[in-house]
Structure formats: structure tokens, C-alpha cells
Design an enzyme around this catalytic site. Structure first.
Site, short mmCIF file in Angstrom:
data_model
loop_
_atom_site.label_atom_id
_atom_site.label_comp_id
_atom_site.label_asym_id
_atom_site.label_seq_id
_atom_site.Cartn_x
_atom_site.Cartn_y
_atom_site.Cartn_z
N ASP A 1 44.80 43.34 -68.09
CA ASP A 1 45.81 43.07 -67.07
C ASP A 1 47.17 43.39 -67.67
O ASP A 1 47.28 43.83 -68.82
CB ASP A 1 45.74 41.62 -66.59
CG ASP A 1 46.16 41.47 -65.13
OD1 ASP A 1 47.23 42.00 -64.76
OD2 ASP A 1 45.42 40.82 -64.35
N HIS B 1 42.14 45.30 -53.00
CA HIS B 1 42.73 44.84 -51.73
C HIS B 1 44.24 44.64 -51.84
O HIS B 1 44.90 44.44 -50.83
CB HIS B 1 42.03 43.58 -51.23
CG HIS B 1 42.40 42.31 -51.92
ND1 HIS B 1 42.12 41.07 -51.40
CD2 HIS B 1 43.01 42.06 -53.11
CE1 HIS B 1 42.55 40.13 -52.21
NE2 HIS B 1 43.09 40.70 -53.25
N ASP B 2 44.77 44.71 -53.06
CA ASP B 2 46.21 44.58 -53.25
C ASP B 2 46.96 45.89 -52.99
O ASP B 2 48.19 45.89 -52.93
CB ASP B 2 46.53 44.15 -54.69
CG ASP B 2 46.11 42.73 -54.98
OD1 ASP B 2 46.03 41.92 -54.04
OD2 ASP B 2 45.85 42.42 -56.16
N GLU C 1 34.79 42.32 -53.54
CA GLU C 1 35.83 42.33 -52.52
C GLU C 1 35.24 41.88 -51.18
O GLU C 1 34.02 41.93 -50.97
CB GLU C 1 36.42 43.73 -52.34
CG GLU C 1 37.25 44.23 -53.51
CD GLU C 1 38.73 43.90 -53.38
OE1 GLU C 1 39.09 43.11 -52.47
OE2 GLU C 1 39.52 44.43 -54.17
N GLU D 1 42.31 44.22 -46.55
CA GLU D 1 40.86 44.11 -46.63
C GLU D 1 40.27 45.28 -45.85
O GLU D 1 40.91 45.84 -44.97
CB GLU D 1 40.37 42.77 -46.08
CG GLU D 1 41.01 41.55 -46.72
CD GLU D 1 40.78 41.45 -48.21
OE1 GLU D 1 39.83 42.08 -48.73
OE2 GLU D 1 41.57 40.74 -48.87
#
Length: 362
Positions: free
Chosen positions: A229, A267-268, A296, A327
Site C-alpha cells: 500500500d 471499486h475506488d 469485490e 461498483e
């Protein structure tokens, strides 16, 4: 049409009109459900009841709130009334005719926070209803009129930059995401069954503080886990056995592993950005035998399953939070993966809000 039929039609129209009005009233104040839920978490009411070992009266609940210098029992009663109506707590009359006693339900057990109560969704309740998080929802209509990001309109920067500059918000955000790891991953790991058996290493892209990859490694100890990350995110990550934390940018390069895992990452982002991320994923896995595992939501707009309507609301949360985030339905996932060079994919339904999507580059 006879007089009887006319009367019946009139009555039906009046009933539908009244129902329509009632529906709008309910939607106007639905935020009250979320606020009551948040209050219960902040007051630790589920923990107080569990600690006691059984249902409690309002007076007993108030006595268990450690930081209540001037407790208001009427205020608590009104909040609990809504939560009981929503089956978050049970309410039963005392056998001796005394005060009503409030107990835990299958729902409120998901709000426990004290040691030994995991998995819990309590941190997500607090995070999703944080005032800074909620601010962007007020800009949805403006986004319809002129496009752009609701979060940027509310805060002047995107959610990732905002988190970097606001440690308290970043902490709440990370806690909210971490609590979903055990909740969602329990369903993913049990439902995906043999999906991790033949994998020697997994890199969790956008893995936050590492809770998700730690759950995979815990269930599959032979796997070498890599939590990947942004540097400021992994800087706050605790140590997990079998997990290495690496900071970086998934748009630049992803650490190599037998498989890439992503939970609530794509989904971001917009389709265009997702293709870029997936291209980096393809470079990170072995040619010919690697795969990408995606946890997801797969939207079913007309579905009647446990989580189908929630998926539509999470889609709005993405609209309110991320620039281009959304989404996707099954056809949209298939199209996106094919555009990114993953012609073969498989969607597996598990007992969780998310599904598992396997994607193969050959």
C-alpha cells in the site's frame, strides 16, 4: 366500470398515494437509523450488555457508560426505541413487572468491540458516519450537474491526499477498512475453499495495514504474504507473522508474487484507472500460471439476496468518496477484465458482501 369498481379504484389510488407519501417521509429520515447505530457503538452499549451476561435496563446501561457525567435516560430510551424497532437490540418486560430489559441480537453482536468479540463492524459504523466522510454526500446533485468528484468538492482534495494530511481521519479510515478484513475474509476464505492451495506467495495490493493478507496467511500458513500500500499507510501497519509490508504506488509497480489479491481496491477507481492497475498486476504474476484474485461486490440491481440492496448503497458511497469509483455488475466486470488483458474470469459467490472474481491473463 360500475360504481363498486370505481370506488375500489379510488381506494387503491388513495392507498398508493398515501404509501408513496409514507415512503418519502421514511427516506427523508433514514439517516436517523445510521445515527442511532453510531450512538450505540460510541456508547459501547453492546459491550455493556455482553459484559453483564444478559439483558439490562436503561438505568443499568447508563451505569455501564464510564464517561457519562450527566446521563440522560430519556435520550437513551428514544435511541433504543429506534434500535429495537430495527432489531439491533431486543426488548422484553421484566418478569417482576419492572423496567424493560434490553438484550443483544444477531445484529448487535456485530457491533461488539471488546477483546474476543471479533469480527466486528463497529469501526466501519464510526468511519462511514464520520462528519468528514459524510460531507461529500451533500455534493452528489452538484456532481450530476457538472461532473467531478464529490469528495474533492467537499474537501478540496481527494480522499487519499486528505487522509495523508489528516491523521485522525486516516486512523478512522484504516480502522474501518481493517475491520472489514475479518468480516469479509471469513466468507471469502471459506467460500473460495481451494483457491489459495497451490499458491506460494500472494501480494495484497491496496492491503491497508495488513489485516486482510494476515487472514489469508493465517488460514494458509504455507503462503508468503506481502502487504502492499502507500508508504504512509504501511508505516502504521503492525507486524504479522508471515507478512512483509512494502510501501509503493500500484500505478507504478507491484511486487512480484504467484498471485495478486485485491479487496475493495478496483471499486475506488474508474475503468481507465482499473485497466492501468490490472496491467501492473499482470506484470507482477508469473507468465502462464499466475492469477489475480479480486474480492469485490458484483452488483445485482434487481437481486433479493442478503446484500444486493446494500451493494447499490455502497455504489453511492463510492460516488461520494472516489473520483470515478463504482461498483460493477457481472457484465461490467467481464468487460473491464477483458480490456485489461484478462480474457478468462470466474465469479464465485461466497457468504459475504463481496464475491470472489478470479482473473487469468491467458
Amino acid at each position: 366500470m360500475g360504481s363498486g369498481e370505481t370506488y375500489a379504484a379510488t381506494q387503491t389510488e388513495e392507498t398508493l398515494t398515501l404509501q408513496g407519501q409514507a415512503d418519502i417521509w421514511k427516506l427523508i429520515y433514514t439517516y436517523g437509523d445510521s445515527m442511532a447505530l453510531k450512538s450505540a457503538v460510541e456508547l459501547r452499549i453492546p459491550d455493556i450488555i455482553r459484559r453483564h451476561g444478559g439483558p439490562l435496563s436503561l438505568t443499568q446501561i447508563l451505569a455501564g457508560i464510564s464517561d457519562a457525567p450527566s446521563p440522560d435516560i430519556t435520550c437513551l430510551a428514544r435511541i433504543m426505541r429506534v434500535l429495537v424497532r430495527n432489531k439491533i437490540f431486543s426488548a422484553q418486560e421484566a418478569s417482576d413487572g419492572g423496567d424493560t430489559l434490553y438484550g443483544l441480537t444477531h445484529s448487535s453482536r456485530w457491533l461488539l468491540t471488546e477483546s474476543g468479540s471479533e469480527p466486528s463492524l463497529a469501526p466501519l459504523v464510526v468511519m462511514e458516519n464520520h462528519p468528514l466522510r459524510m460531507a461529500s454526500w451533500h455534493y452528489l446533485s452538484q456532481c450530476v450537474r457538472e461532473g467531478g468528484s464529490a469528495f474533492v468538492k467537499a474537501h478540496g482534495r481527494d480522499v487519499w491526499e486528505f487522509g495523508l494530511e489528516n491523521p485522525e481521519f486516516n486512523k478512522r479510515f484504516n480502522e474501518g477498512m481493517a475491520c472489514t478484513a475479518k468480516t469479509v475474509m471469513s466468507g471469502v476464505i471459506s467460500g473460495y475453499k481451494d483457491g489459495f492451495d497451490s499458491i506460494g506467495s500472494v501480494v495484497d495490493v491496496g492491503g491497508g495495514t495488513g489485516q486482510t493478507i494476515s487472514e489469508i496467511v493465517k488460514s494458509y500458513p504455507h503462503i508468503k504474504g506481502i502487504n502492499f500500500d502507500l508508504p504512509h499507510v504501511v508505516a502504521a501497519a503492525p507486524k504479522y507473522e508471515g507478512v512483509t509490508h512494502i510501501g509503493g504506488d500500484m500505478f507504478q509497480e507491484i511486487p512480484h508474487a504467484d498471485a495478486v489479491f485485491m479487496k475493495w481496491v478496483l471499486h475506488d477507481w474508474s475503468d481507465e484507472d482499473c485497466v492501468k492497475i490490472l496491467n501492473k498486476c499482470k506484470k507482477a504474476i508469473p507468465e502462464g500460471r499466475g492469477k489475480v484474485i479480486i474480492a469485490e461486490i458484483v452488483l445485482k440491481p434487481e437481486g433479493q439476496g442478503f446484500f444486493d440492496y446494500t451493494g447499490l448503497l455502497v455504489d453511492l458511497a463510492m460516488l461520494a468518496t472516489c473520483n470515478g469509483g463504482r461498483e460493477r455488475t457481472e457484465p461490467e466486470w467481464k468487460k473491464l477484465l477483458q480490456e485489461a488483458g484478462f480474457p478468462r474470469s470466474n465469479i464465485i459467490t461466497v457468504n459475504a458482501l463481496t464475491s470472489v472474481i478470479e482473473a487469468y491473463p491467458i
